[in-house]
Write a protein that holds these residues in place. Structure first.
Motif, PDB file in Angstrom:
ATOM      1  N   PRO A 115       8.087  14.638  -2.863  1.00  0.00           N
ATOM      2  CA  PRO A 115       7.216  13.802  -2.031  1.00  0.00           C
ATOM      3  C   PRO A 115       7.918  12.499  -1.659  1.00  0.00           C
ATOM      4  N   VAL A 116       7.416  11.861  -0.606  1.00  0.00           N
ATOM      5  CA  VAL A 116       7.949  10.562  -0.193  1.00  0.00           C
ATOM      6  C   VAL A 116       6.835   9.535  -0.242  1.00  0.00           C
ATOM      7  N   ALA A 117       7.233   8.258  -0.326  1.00  0.00           N
ATOM      8  CA  ALA A 117       6.261   7.184  -0.456  1.00  0.00           C
ATOM      9  C   ALA A 117       6.931   5.865  -0.096  1.00  0.00           C
ATOM     10  N   PRO A 118       6.140   4.802   0.034  1.00  0.00           N
ATOM     11  CA  PRO A 118       6.745   3.492   0.271  1.00  0.00           C
ATOM     12  C   PRO A 118       7.669   3.069  -0.861  1.00  0.00           C
ATOM     13  N   SER A 119       7.254   3.384  -2.090  1.00  0.00           N
ATOM     14  CA  SER A 119       8.025   3.044  -3.282  1.00  0.00           C
ATOM     15  C   SER A 119       7.945   4.215  -4.258  1.00  0.00           C
ATOM     16  N   ALA A 120       8.921   4.301  -5.140  1.00  0.00           N
ATOM     17  CA  ALA A 120       9.015   5.439  -6.066  1.00  0.00           C
ATOM     18  C   ALA A 120       8.064   5.264  -7.244  1.00  0.00           C
ATOM     19  N   ILE A 121       6.760   5.270  -6.933  1.00  0.00           N
ATOM     20  CA  ILE A 121       5.722   5.085  -7.941  1.00  0.00           C
ATOM     21  C   ILE A 121       4.860   6.340  -7.953  1.00  0.00           C
ATOM     22  N   ARG A 122       4.810   7.014  -9.070  1.00  0.00           N
ATOM     23  CA  ARG A 122       4.106   8.281  -9.192  1.00  0.00           C
ATOM     24  C   ARG A 122       2.599   8.055  -9.256  1.00  0.00           C
ATOM     25  N   TYR A 123       1.836   8.946  -8.618  1.00  0.00           N
ATOM     26  CA  TYR A 123       0.390   8.945  -8.770  1.00  0.00           C
ATOM     27  C   TYR A 123       0.064   9.398 -10.182  1.00  0.00           C
ATOM     28  N   ALA A 124      -0.703   8.592 -10.904  1.00  0.00           N
ATOM     29  CA  ALA A 124      -0.880   8.794 -12.344  1.00  0.00           C
ATOM     30  C   ALA A 124      -1.931   9.853 -12.636  1.00  0.00           C
ATOM     31  N   LYS A 129       4.305  14.510  -8.669  1.00  0.00           N
ATOM     32  CA  LYS A 129       5.714  14.232  -8.914  1.00  0.00           C
ATOM     33  C   LYS A 129       6.029  12.784  -8.566  1.00  0.00           C
ATOM     34  N   THR A 130       7.130  12.274  -9.107  1.00  0.00           N
ATOM     35  CA  THR A 130       7.597  10.951  -8.710  1.00  0.00           C
ATOM     36  C   THR A 130       8.172  11.049  -7.306  1.00  0.00           C
ATOM     37  N   PRO A 131       7.680  10.244  -6.375  1.00  0.00           N
ATOM     38  CA  PRO A 131       8.151  10.367  -4.990  1.00  0.00           C
ATOM     39  C   PRO A 131       9.484   9.663  -4.772  1.00  0.00           C
ATOM     40  N   ARG A 132      10.124  10.047  -3.692  1.00  0.00           N
ATOM     41  CA  ARG A 132      11.330   9.359  -3.235  1.00  0.00           C
ATOM     42  C   ARG A 132      10.922   8.227  -2.310  1.00  0.00           C
ATOM     43  N   GLU A 133      11.494   7.039  -2.527  1.00  0.00           N
ATOM     44  CA  GLU A 133      11.199   5.921  -1.637  1.00  0.00           C
ATOM     45  C   GLU A 133      11.847   6.156  -0.281  1.00  0.00           C
ATOM     46  N   THR A 179       1.097   0.087  -4.534  1.00  0.00           N
ATOM     47  CA  THR A 179       2.013   1.197  -4.245  1.00  0.00           C
ATOM     48  C   THR A 179       3.132   0.821  -3.295  1.00  0.00           C
ATOM     49  N   ASN A 180       3.119  -0.376  -2.751  1.00  0.00           N
ATOM     50  CA  ASN A 180       4.160  -0.823  -1.827  1.00  0.00           C
ATOM     51  C   ASN A 180       4.901  -2.000  -2.450  1.00  0.00           C
ATOM     52  N   ARG A 181       6.115  -1.750  -2.925  1.00  0.00           N
ATOM     53  CA  ARG A 181       6.950  -2.794  -3.550  1.00  0.00           C
ATOM     54  C   ARG A 181       8.231  -3.000  -2.741  1.00  0.00           C
ATOM     55  N   ARG A 182       8.177  -2.748  -1.452  1.00  0.00           N
ATOM     56  CA  ARG A 182       9.355  -2.799  -0.600  1.00  0.00           C
ATOM     57  C   ARG A 182       9.739  -4.235  -0.251  1.00  0.00           C
ATOM     58  N   SER A 183      11.012  -4.407   0.174  1.00  0.00           N
ATOM     59  CA  SER A 183      11.482  -5.726   0.607  1.00  0.00           C
ATOM     60  C   SER A 183      11.780  -5.778   2.102  1.00  0.00           C
ATOM     61  N   ASP A 184      11.735  -4.603   2.785  1.00  0.00           N
ATOM     62  CA  ASP A 184      11.982  -4.606   4.232  1.00  0.00           C
ATOM     63  C   ASP A 184      10.700  -5.005   4.962  1.00  0.00           C
ATOM     64  N   GLY A 253      -6.036   5.386  -7.088  1.00  0.00           N
ATOM     65  CA  GLY A 253      -5.743   5.594  -8.503  1.00  0.00           C
ATOM     66  C   GLY A 253      -7.031   5.668  -9.294  1.00  0.00           C
ATOM     67  N   HIS A 254      -6.897   5.751 -10.606  1.00  0.00           N
ATOM     68  CA  HIS A 254      -8.083   5.822 -11.460  1.00  0.00           C
ATOM     69  C   HIS A 254      -8.807   4.484 -11.477  1.00  0.00           C
ATOM     70  N   ALA A 255     -10.126   4.544 -11.428  1.00  0.00           N
ATOM     71  CA  ALA A 255     -10.930   3.331 -11.438  1.00  0.00           C
ATOM     72  C   ALA A 255     -10.717   2.561 -12.733  1.00  0.00           C
ATOM     73  N   GLY A 256     -10.710   1.229 -12.619  1.00  0.00           N
ATOM     74  CA  GLY A 256     -10.561   0.359 -13.774  1.00  0.00           C
ATOM     75  C   GLY A 256     -11.886  -0.305 -14.092  1.00  0.00           C
ATOM     76  N   VAL A 257     -11.845  -1.636 -14.194  1.00  0.00           N
ATOM     77  CA  VAL A 257     -13.069  -2.384 -14.492  1.00  0.00           C
ATOM     78  C   VAL A 257     -14.085  -2.217 -13.372  1.00  0.00           C
ATOM     79  N   ARG A 258     -13.600  -2.291 -12.153  1.00  0.00           N
ATOM     80  CA  ARG A 258     -14.478  -2.069 -11.000  1.00  0.00           C
ATOM     81  C   ARG A 258     -14.563  -0.578 -10.748  1.00  0.00           C
TER      82      ARG A 258
END
Length: 340
Positions: A115-124, A129-133, A179-184, A253-258
């Motif tokens: 899979p591809v994504a803005p950043s290589a952060i896996r959906y928990a 799978k861990t995506p390719r940035e 999910t977006n940790r890009r610098s461009d 992602g999974h709901a937290g406090v809210r």
């Protein structure tokens, strides 16, 4: 006089009522070729027969590896156009307008080899799978895929196009700081990818065809964005060319406090907030299948249209039955008139 059953016009699109069949994945493309089949034909035309004003095709992906599963719809090839056109033409014959939700699953593409994504952060969640940035060039290529999918949708005869910018899929992934940790440029402005997609699809849409966009107004994971961020993202999307926002929430992602409300109408305040802040038309969605509640959403000015999802899975003639509840003479095919 029912507000829910009053006509609605947006640019060159006129709906006979304010009822939308929400796009709902069927995971039923048994040939795995992206083409809608007899299941989709029956699923969609039955709602058109049931007096739905706007029928939306489910999430339809711009490349094979952009699908959630290999049994999802796709519009990455001109060879797929006729299968869509067959269903669109049939729905038009029953008086419904038809739209299509164009999307890319990004990191939530479960069956993609990579899979591809803005950043290589896996959906928990299990199965992802861990995506390719994506590189900057890669992001630009995906924008082109959205434009080509929109061109094919227009060729198939749709009345409107909806971009899927919600529920943790690729456009949403770019607009979220989770999910977006890009610098461009796609990280410096979290709306940039969505803005470029909007501008690209508008290039191939007739000027009178409105562009819808489904958005998640808020996120539920801890650290996720709130309504102020959602409104600012939508402001840039509106300025880029979105004509109607289809307002949902969550999915990143999974709901937290809210946590999501999950009670009838729990997302309507989000729709109203975007409508009031941006002076833009909105569609409300989320457990609105009670006819009186749907009527009140439109009558109170909370939203311009009401999308029914699970309620229409249970009842393909939801609109006809809502008309009866509201004291409106339902619009039914002559073959069924004796029952009404």
């Amino acid at each position: 006089m029912s507000h829910l059953f009053s006509p609605y016009t947006l640019l060159g699109l006129t709906l006979k009522n304010r009822i939308v069949m929400a796009p709902m994945c069927q995971y039923s493309v048994t040939e795995k070729d992206g083409k809608p089949n007899d299941w989709h034909y029956t699923h969609l035309t039955s709602r058109a027969i049931g007096d739905t004003g706007l029928v939306l095709f489910e999430m339809t992906d711009v490349e094979p590896d952009g699908r959630i599963t290999d049994q999802d719809l796709g519009l990455w090839s001109d060879e797929q156009i006729p299968a869509f056109k067959r269903i669109i033409d049939a729905c038009h014959g029953y008086g419904a307008k038809v739209g299509i939700q164009i999307a890319h699953a990004g990191r939530k593409a479960m069956d993609a080899t990579e899979p591809v994504a803005p950043s290589a952060i896996r959906y928990a969640d299990e199965g992802y799978k861990t995506p390719r940035e994506l590189s900057t060039d890669g992001v630009e290529a995906v924008v082109g895929m959205f434009r080509e999918a929109a061109r094919r949708a227009v060729a198939a005869g749709v009345d409107t196009i909806e971009l899927h910018g919600a529920h943790g899929y690729l456009i949403h992934q770019f607009q979220s700081p989770l999910t977006n940790r890009r610098s461009d440029r796609y990280g410096q402005n979290l709306a940039q990818f969505g803005v470029e997609v909007i501008r690209a699809v508008k290039q191939v849409m007739p000027p009178t065809m409105p562009l819808f966009m489904r958005v998640s107004a808020v996120e539920y994971a801890d650290g996720g964005y709130d309504i102020d961020h959602g409104i600012e993202i939508c402001r840039q999307y509106r300025d880029a060319g979105v004509d109607m926002f289809h307002v949902s929430s969550g999915g990143e992602g999974h709901a937290g406090v809210r946590r999501p409300g999950n009670y009838p109408g729990y997302q309507v305040p989000f729709a109203r907030a975007i409508k009031e802040a941006l002076h833009a038309p909105v569609t409300a969605v989320g457990i609105l299948e009670d006819a009186h509640l749907a009527e009140s959403v439109v009558a109170n000015g909370d939203a311009d249209l009401v999308a029914i999802g699970r309620g229409m899975l249970r009842d393909p003639y939801w609109a006809i039955h809502a008309a009866q509840v509201l004291g409106v003479k339902p619009e039914v095919p002559p073959q069924y008139a004796r029952a009404f």
